[in-house]
Design a protein around this motif. Structure first.
Motif, PDB file in Angstrom:
ATOM      1  N   CYS A   1       0.858  -1.187   0.000  1.00 29.76           N
ATOM      2  CA  CYS A   1       0.000   0.000   0.000  1.00 29.76           C
ATOM      3  C   CYS A   1       0.891   1.233   0.000  1.00 29.76           C
ATOM      4  O   CYS A   1       1.812   1.335   0.796  1.00 29.76           O
ATOM      5  CB  CYS A   1      -0.902  -0.001   1.241  1.00 29.76           C
ATOM      6  SG  CYS A   1      -1.772   1.563   1.464  1.00 29.76           S
TER       7      CYS A   1
ATOM      8  N   TYR B   1       0.476   3.982   1.125  1.00 27.23           N
ATOM      9  CA  TYR B   1       0.358   4.786   2.346  1.00 27.23           C
ATOM     10  C   TYR B   1       0.798   4.023   3.593  1.00 27.23           C
ATOM     11  O   TYR B   1       1.223   4.615   4.571  1.00 27.23           O
ATOM     12  CB  TYR B   1      -1.088   5.263   2.525  1.00 27.23           C
ATOM     13  CG  TYR B   1      -1.582   6.018   1.328  1.00 27.23           C
ATOM     14  CD1 TYR B   1      -1.313   7.389   1.187  1.00 27.23           C
ATOM     15  CD2 TYR B   1      -2.265   5.380   0.304  1.00 27.23           C
ATOM     16  CE1 TYR B   1      -1.728   8.086   0.062  1.00 27.23           C
ATOM     17  CE2 TYR B   1      -2.681   6.066  -0.826  1.00 27.23           C
ATOM     18  CZ  TYR B   1      -2.412   7.418  -0.938  1.00 27.23           C
ATOM     19  OH  TYR B   1      -2.810   8.098  -2.056  1.00 27.23           O
ATOM     20  N   CYS B   2       0.658   2.683   3.578  1.00 24.68           N
ATOM     21  CA  CYS B   2       0.908   1.894   4.797  1.00 24.68           C
ATOM     22  C   CYS B   2       2.078   0.920   4.674  1.00 24.68           C
ATOM     23  O   CYS B   2       2.579   0.445   5.677  1.00 24.68           O
ATOM     24  CB  CYS B   2      -0.325   1.060   5.167  1.00 24.68           C
ATOM     25  SG  CYS B   2      -1.824   2.009   5.228  1.00 24.68           S
TER      26      CYS B   2
ATOM     27  N   CYS C   1      -5.996   1.831   5.569  1.00 24.92           N
ATOM     28  CA  CYS C   1      -6.148   3.289   5.478  1.00 24.92           C
ATOM     29  C   CYS C   1      -7.347   3.694   4.625  1.00 24.92           C
ATOM     30  O   CYS C   1      -7.691   4.851   4.554  1.00 24.92           O
ATOM     31  CB  CYS C   1      -4.875   3.898   4.913  1.00 24.92           C
ATOM     32  SG  CYS C   1      -4.521   3.362   3.227  1.00 24.92           S
TER      33      CYS C   1
ATOM     34  N   HIS D   1      -7.393  -0.175   0.051  1.00 28.53           N
ATOM     35  CA  HIS D   1      -6.933  -0.755   1.327  1.00 28.53           C
ATOM     36  C   HIS D   1      -8.094  -0.690   2.319  1.00 28.53           C
ATOM     37  O   HIS D   1      -8.067   0.086   3.279  1.00 28.53           O
ATOM     38  CB  HIS D   1      -5.708   0.009   1.831  1.00 28.53           C
ATOM     39  CG  HIS D   1      -4.966  -0.716   2.902  1.00 28.53           C
ATOM     40  ND1 HIS D   1      -3.883  -0.202   3.562  1.00 28.53           N
ATOM     41  CD2 HIS D   1      -5.150  -1.963   3.436  1.00 28.53           C
ATOM     42  CE1 HIS D   1      -3.438  -1.067   4.450  1.00 28.53           C
ATOM     43  NE2 HIS D   1      -4.200  -2.144   4.403  1.00 28.53           N
TER      44      HIS D   1
HETATM   45 ZN   LIG Z   1      -3.040   1.600   3.373  1.00 33.27          ZN
END
Ligand SMILES: [Zn+2]
Lengths: 1003, 91
Positions: free
Chosen positions: B6, B8-9, B63, B59
Motif C-alpha cells: 500500500c 500509504y501503509c 487506510c 486498502h
Molecule cells: Zn493503506
C-alpha cells in the motif's frame, strides 16, 4: 496367530514402552515410535483395506504421506473419529483404535470384492457412462454403492478438540528436514536469517538418518552418523525454529504458505483434553527453500497391487528405522540401484532375500557387486508378468524381457515370496513448487519433472531439485545457498563425500506381460483403481489432453492425488500417443498436499465465533423482554416481542395496531450513519443523490435515493443538515458499509477536488424511533423544555435537546406514516433512553415493535425497502418515484443511465400494489405473477416483493414488480401457486392514509 | 495470497484489500453530452487481459485509500503500485 517380525532394535523405537492398540477389533502390540503401519507390519498384517472400485485387497505400500492404500478410519464410533487417515502417518498410542475403510461387512470378507470379477464392466468412464442410463436404473444401485463406497464415516457429534491459527513471518522457510533441509536451515540461521524449518515427520533427518550404506561416506562417516551430529548442532542456533509433525499443505503466491502443525494426535486420549490439537500456520516467508525430497515410483506390471507388494524404499525404512521385516521371503523388482540398497539392508539384518529381478541388462556399481557376493540371485533383463496370492502375495512369475522392452520371451519362472519391493526410480516431490505457480520442465534423460521457472523467491534443493546422488546434493546445495542467501561461506565448503551411487536406470512405463493388456491388471492409480488399460481406452476413445484423461479415468483424483502413479500415467499416454513427455505437460497439483481436517481450516472460528455479530446498546432490554431476533447483515435485530405465548403473526398484528392506535417504539440503532463535513458537503450530496440538496435549510431533513452509475437504486435514507457544512446521512442497515465505501471511492478517485470528509458514526449513536398518535405526548414527558409544536418542530426537521443531562439529536421523520421521532443519543446511553421512553409511554400502552412490524407498517404506506422491493434492476422510475429525481440538476450518479434506451422501455418491471380478491389470502413473497393461466409457456410478468396481512386495513396487501405495471391499475392478474390460482388486482402501492392525514394531524 | 505494498501503509496481506476493477476509466465530465453507445462504453466495457493489466485496489481494512496497481494476470506478478491521480509507469 500373530507373528513377530521385529528384527533388530532401532534407536527410534522404544522397546521398553509397549503399546497396545486395536485394528479392526483385534488387539495388537507395538512400541513407542511405531506408526500404525510399522506396528501392523511387525505383526505381519499387510491387508489393511479394499480398493475403491474393484474392492481388491490392498496392503501397506509406502512409509509416508504418499500412501495410496492404507487409508483408515481412526477411533471409529467416537467424537474424535477421523476418516481417510494414512496408517503410515499415524503414530500409535495406548488405546488407539483404527479400522479399514471401503469394505463391507469386513476387510477379510468384502461383498464389493465381486466388482473385481465384474471388472470388465467397470472400464474408464464407467460412472459417466452409467449416469447416461435412465435415472431409475441408478436408484437401484444406490443403496449398494453407498454401503460399499470407501470414503469413511464422518463423526456424528461435535469435535471436542481445539484448533488454532497463527501468523508466522520469517526470512527463510525450509520445507523438509532431510539432509538438504537441515543443512540449508543451519546455514541460513547462522547467517542471521530468521529461519523456520518444518517437517511432516516426528523425527528430523529424512531418509538419510537411517542411511547406513557402507559405500556412502561423508567426512568418513556413514551419512546417518554424520547427519546425527549435524542435527545435534542445530540445538542452540539462534534465529532457528524447528517444527516437526508440521506438514505444508499449500504454497500460494508471494511465498504465503499454509502448514498444519500436529500437536496432540500422537498422544493418548487423556493427554488430548483441553489442548490445541492442530494449528494452522499462516506463513509469510521472504525466501522459501524447498527440500521436500523425492518419492519412489512403483513399477506398472500385471497384478502389481497385492498386499505384500511395497515400495523398495519403504521396506528399507521399515527395516532400518522401525526394525521391522516386511516379509520372511523378500523379492525385489527394480529398474535401478535403489532396490539393491534395500536388499542389502535386509541382508545385513539377516532377513531372507530370495531374488532381485532387474529389467536392466547389467549394472557394475559397487553395491550390485556386493549383492552378487552375498549370493542373492539376480535376474537381469527379466520382468514380472504376474503375481499370485489374494489377500497376501505368495509368488511372482517372471519372464525374460525383449531387447526393446515391449514383450517377454522364454519360459516362465515362478518365485515364491511373501513380500515384493518395487523400485521404479525417483520422482522429485515438486507438488509445492508447482502450487506456488512456478513451472516445471521435463528432463527426458532422467525421466523426471524438474523445477524450471521460479515465480517467487524460492529454491529447490536436494532430490526435489533433481539431485539424487549424495555428492551432487551437497555440491549443488552449497552453490544454491550461496547464490540465494548471498553468503560467502558455508559449512559445506570442506565436506568430503564418497559415493558409489549411479543414475543407471532403464525406464519402461508399462511392463509387458505374456497375456494381452486386456487380460491384465497393471494398476497405475491404486487408490482409484485406474489401470494402464483404462488410460489406453481413454486415448482410443479420443481423449488427448492430460487433464481430460485424468478426469475420465479418475487417475490421480484420490485423496493421495496420485502421488505414486501420475508419472506412469503421463508416460503411458506419451508412449501410446507417440509424443514426448515434455510436450504433454503435467496435471496440476492442487493444495492441500495432504488432506486437512475441517477443524484446522476453521480454527477458532466455530460456534459463537463463526461469524461476527453486532448488537445494539438496547440489546439487553430486548433479551430481557423475550424478543425474537433476526439477522440483518451482521446485526442481531429485535424481530418481534411475543407475549403470553403469541405466535409471530399474532405478535406482529398486535404491535402493528398499537403503533397506529397509540404509540410504538423501535430500536433503529442499526441504521447506517455517516457524518459528512466540509465546505463542499452540499455539492457532494447533490452529486450522489437523485434529488437536490443545496437549498435544504439547516435543521431540516430530506429523504434521498442513491443510484448506481447504471441508474439502478442502490440505497436510501434520510439525511439531515446539522450546519452550513455539516450533514448526517442515514443508510439502510445492510448497506451502510458499502455506501461509505462507494462515497469514499468517488471522493478519492473522481472528485478529489471536493472538500468533504466522511466518518462512519453508526456505532456512536443509539436510536429509538417513537411513533404513533401519542408519541408527541410521550416525548413531551421526557423533554419538557422543547417546543414540540408543528411551527417549531415540523415534520422533516431536526432539534438538539437534552433528556436530563443527556444530549440528544431528534429528527421528526417517519417510516410508518405516523407522527414520529427518531431520538439519537450517545451509544452508551441507549438503554437509558429506551427505558425512559418505556416509562413515559406506560400510560399510553407504548408497544415495542420489531423489524417485522416495521416492515408491515411501511408496506401499508407503500414505502420501499431497498433490497426487498428492489434487486439491483430497478430505477426510481420503475419504482414510480419520479418525484425524487431532479430534472434540474446537470448530473448525479446514475443520471445519464436513466435515459438509456433500455431504462426508458415502457415494459420494464414496475412497482405496484397488489390486492387479493379474497382479502384473507396473503400472497407468498417471491410468488410469480401472470396475466393468462392457460398459456404455454406461461409468460411471467413479475413477482411479489412484500406481502403482509394488514391489521389496520383488515386485509391482505402486497407490493410487487410487474412488467408494464404502471399502466395496469385495476387490472386483474393471477398468482399461480402449487394447489391454487390466486386472483389479484393491481392497486396503488400506498394502501393506508393516501393523503398523509395522520402525518399532518394536529396532536 | 498477494503481498500488497500500500503506498500509504506499506506491505500488507491481500485480505486487507479489495479489488476495484480496471483502472484509468475516468467518469465522463459531461455525461449528458454522450450517446447511449458512448455512455455504455464507460459503464460496461472492461478489459479482461491475460497479461499486464491496470487495476484499482482499495486498502479497505487499513487506510481505506484507493490506489492503482499494474499486475500480470498470467502469474499475478505485481509490477507497480502508484497513487490515484499519478501517471502509470511507462513500461
Ligand atoms: Zn493503506
Amino acid at each position: 496367530m500373530t507373528k513377530n517380525l521385529r528384527v533388530k532394535s532401532s534407536e527410534y523405537i522404544d522397546e521398553t514402552n509397549r503399546i497396545s492398540f486395536k485394528f479392526n477389533g483385534k488387539t495388537y502390540h507395538g512400541f513407542k515410535g511405531d506408526t500404525l503401519a510399522s506396528a501392523l507390519l511387525a505383526n505381519d498384517v499387510h491387508l489393511v483395506g479394499r480398493s475403491f472400485k474393484y474392492h481388491r485387497p490392498r496392503g501397506i505400500m509406502t512409509s509416508g504421506s504418499e500412501e495410496p492404500n492404507a487409508i483408515i478410519q481412526i477411533n471409529p464410533c467416537t467424537n474424535r473419529t477421523e476418516p481417510n487417515v494414512r496408517a503410515t502417518e499415524v503414530e500409535i498410542y495406548e488405546g488407539l483404535e483404527a479400522s479399514s475403510q471401503n469394505c463391507w461387512p469386513s476387510v477379510e470378507f468384502d461383498i464389493g470384492g465381486i466388482n473385481n470379477f465384474l471388472s470388465p464392466f467397470f472400464p474408464a468412464g464407467f460412472y459417466y457412462k452409467t449416469f447416461m442410463w435412465p435415472a431409475s436404473f441408478w436408484e437401484k444401485y444406490e443403496f449398494f454403492i453407498r454401503h460399499s463406497a470407501g470414503l469413511g464415516k464422518s463423526p456424528t457429534s461435535s469435535d471436542p478438540d481445539i484448533y488454532d491459527h497463527r501468523n508466522v513471518h520469517c526470512d527463510v522457510l525450509v520445507v523438509g528436514a532431510g539432509i538438504s533441509g537441515i543443512l540449508a536451515a543451519k546455514n541460513a540461521a547462522k547467517n542471521n536469517f530468521r529461519t523456520l524449518l518444518v517437517d511432516e515427520k516426528n523425527e528430523l533427518g529424512g531418509s538419510t538418518i537411517y542411511e547406513n550404506n557402507e559405500f556412502n561416506k561423508i567426512d568418513n562417516k556413514t551419512p546417518s552418523e554424520w547427519l546425527k551430529k549435524e542435527i545435534e548442532e542445530l540445538k542452540g542456533i539462534k534465529n532457528l525454529e524447528i517444527k516437526t509433525r508440521t506438514s505444508v499443505a499449500a504454497y500460494h503466491q508471494y511465498n504465503y504458505l499454509l502448514a498444519r502443525e500436529n500437536l496432540t494426535d500422537h498422544l493418548e486420549a487423556k493427554y488430548k483434553t483441553n489442548k490445541i490439537r492442530q494449528r494452522l500456520l499462516k506463513i509469510r516467508a521472504k525466501k522459501v527453500i524447498l527440500a521436500t525430497g523425492a518419492l519412489e515410483r512403483p513399477l506398472i506390471f500385471n497384478n502389481n497391487d497385492r498386499p505384500g507388494i511395497m515400495l523398495s524404499s519403504a521396506i528399507k525404512k521399515y527395516s532400518e528405522f522401525y526394525g521391522v521385516a516386511c516379509g520372511n521371503k523378500n523379492v525385489f523388482f527394480t529398474n535401478n540401484d535403489s532396490a539393491y540398497e534395500s536388499a542389502l539392508s535386509l541382508y545385513n539384518k539377516g532377513i531372507n532375500v530370495e531374488a532381485i529381478i532387474d529389467i536392466r541388462e547389467q549394472s557394475e556399481s559397487k553395491i550390485v557387486k556386493k549383492i552378487k557376493e552375498t549370493g542373492i540371485k539376480i535376474y537381469w533383463s527379466h520382468s514380472i508378468v504376474d503375481t499370485a496370492g489374494y489377500k497376501r502375495l505368495n509368488s511372482v512369475s517372471i519372464m525374460k524381457l525383449s531387447n526393446d522392452g515391449t514383450s517377454v520371451t522364454g519360459s516362465k519362472i515362478s518365485i515364491s515370496c511373501d513380500c515384493l519391493g518395487v523400485a521404479g526410480g525417483w520422482s522429485p516431490a515438486v507438488h509445492l513448487y508447482t502450487q506456488s505457480g512456478s513451472k516445471l520442465k521435463f528432463d527426458e534423460e532422467k525421466k523426471v519433472f524438474l523445477p524450471n521457472q521460479n515465480t517467487s523467491e524460492q529454491i529447490s534443493v536436494g532430490s526435489c531439485g533433481g539431485d539424487f546422488k549424495i555428492d551432487e546434493i551437497i555440491k549443488n546445495l552449497n552453490h544454491k545457498l550461496k547464490d540465494n542467501l548471498n553468503i560467502k561461506e558455508t559449512n559445506l565448503d570442506n565436506i568430503k563425500v564418497e559415493t558409489d551411487q549411479e543414475n543407471s536406470k532403464r525406464n519402461i512405463w508399462l511392463l509387458p506381460s505374456d497375456k494381452p493388456l486386456g487380460k491384465t491388471k497393471p494398476f497405475v492409480d491404486y487408490q482409484n483403481d485406474a489401470t494402464a488399460k483404462d488410460i489406453k481406452l481413454a486415448l482410443r476413445e479420443g481423449f488427448r489432453s492430460i487433464e481430460h484423461v485424468k478426469r475420465y479415468t479418475t487417475t490421480g483424483m484420490g485423496t493421495d492425488q496420485g502421488k505414486l502413479g501420475n508419472m506412469h500415467a503421463l508416460g503411458i499416454i506419451a508412449d501410446t500417443a507417440g509424443v514426448k513427455m515434455g510436450e504433454l505437460g503435467t496435471t496440476t497439483f492442487r493444495p492441500p498436499y495432504t488432506p486437512l481436517t475441517f477443524g484446522t481450516i476453521v480454527g477458532r472460528n466455530v460456534g459463537k465465533f463463526f461469524d461476527i455479530f453486532r448488537r445494539t446498546p438496547m440489546n439487553d432490554w430486548h433479551v430481557e423482554n423475550k424478543a425474537e431476533f433476526e439477522n440483518v447483515g451482521q446485526w442481531k435485530r429485535a424481530w418481534y416481542y411475543p407475549i403470553n405465548g403469541e405466535t409471530m403473526h399474532q405478535a406482529v398484528q398486535r404491535e402493528s395496531k398499537a403503533a397506529r392506535e397509540s404509540a410504538g417504539i423501535l430500536d433503529a440503532s442499526t441504521l447506517g450513519k455517516i457524518d459528512i463535513q466540509g465546505s463542499d458537503a452540499s455539492e457532494f450530496l447533490n452529486r450522489v443523490y437523485t434529488n437536490a440538496w443545496s437549498k435544504l435549510a439547516i435543521g431540516k431533513c430530506r429523504y434521498g435515493l442513491m443510484l448506481n452509475e447504471d441508474g439502478m437504486v442502490y440505497d436510501d435514507g434520510v439525511t439531515t443538515r446539522l450546519g452550513e457544512n455539516h450533514y448526517i446521512m442515514t443508510t439502510t442497515t445492510g448497506g451502510a458499509a458499502n455506501v461509505l465505501g462507494k462515497l469514499e471511492d468517488y471522493l478519492q478517485t473522481e472528485w478529489p477536488e471536493l472538500d468533504v470528509y466522511l466518518t462512519s458514526v453508526t456505532d456512536h449513536y443509539a436510536t429509538a424511533s417513537l411513533c404513533g398518535p401519542n408519541s408527541k405526548k410521550i416525548l413531551k414527558k421526557i423533554i419538557s423544555d422543547l417546543d414540540l409544536s408543528d411551527e417549531n418542530f415540523p415534520h422533516m426537521s431536526f432539534k438538539e435537546a437534552n433528556i436530563g443531562s443527556i444530549q440528544c439529536r431528534i429528527m421528526r421523520i417517519s417510516f410508518t406514516g405516523e407522527h414520529s421521532y427518531e431520538i439519537n443519543v450517545q451509544a452508551s446511553y441507549g438503554k437509558d433512553l429506551w427505558k425512559k421512553c418505556m416509562e413515559a409511554g406506560q400510560e399510553f400502552n407504548i408497544t415495542p415493535y420489531g423489524t417485522e412490524t416495521m416492515h408491515l407498517l411501511r408496506a401499508e404506506k407503500g414505502f420501499i425497502i431497498v433490497g426487498q422491493d428492489t434487486d439491483g434492476t430497478m430505477t426510481p422510475i420503475d419504482l414510480q418515484m419520479d418525484w425524487i429525481v431532479s430534472k434540474k440538476k446537470y448530473d448525479f450518479i446514475g443520471k445519464r443511465s436513466l435515459y438509456r434506451s433500455d431504462t426508458m422501455r415502457e415494459d420494464r418491471k414496475q412497482l405496484v400494489g397488489l390486492l387479493t380478491d379474497d382479502p384473507n389470502i396473503v400472497l407468498e413473497e417471491g410468488a410469480q405473477i401472470v396475466s393468462e393461466l392457460n398459456q404455454s409457456p406461461v409468460e411471467m410478468l413479475g413477482h411479489v416483493t412484500s406481502s403482509y396481512f394488514s391489521p389496520n386495513l383488515n386485509k391482505s396487501i402486497a407490493l410487487a414488480v410487474v412488467r408494464g405495471g404502471k399502466d395496469m391499475m385495476g387490472k386483474k392478474l393471477f398468482v399461480p401457486m402449487e394447489n391454487k390460482n390466486i386472483n389479484v388486482t393491481v392497486a396503488n402501492p400506498v394502501f393506508y392514509d393516501q393523503t398523509n392525514e395522520r402525518l399532518n394531524a394536529q396532536l | 495470497m498477494f503481498l500488497i505494498n500500500c503506498p500509504y501503509c506499506g506491505e500488507r496481506d491481500q485480505q486487507e484489500f479489495k479489488a476495484g476493477g480496471e483502472a484509468h476509466i475516468e467518469r465522463p465530465k459531461q455525461p449528458t453530452e454522450l450517446s447511449d453507445d458512448e455512455w455504455a462504453e464507460y459503464l460496461f466495457m472492461r478489459k479482461n487481459i491475460k497479461g499486464v493489466q491496470f487495476e484499482r485496489w482499495n486498502h479497505a481494512h487499513g487506510c481505506r485509500k484507493w490506489f492503482n496497481m499494474v499486475r500480470d494476470t498470467s502469474n499475478d506478478e505485481i509490477k507497480a503500485i502508484y497513487k490515484m491521480g499519478e501517471k502509470p509507469p511507462a513500461q
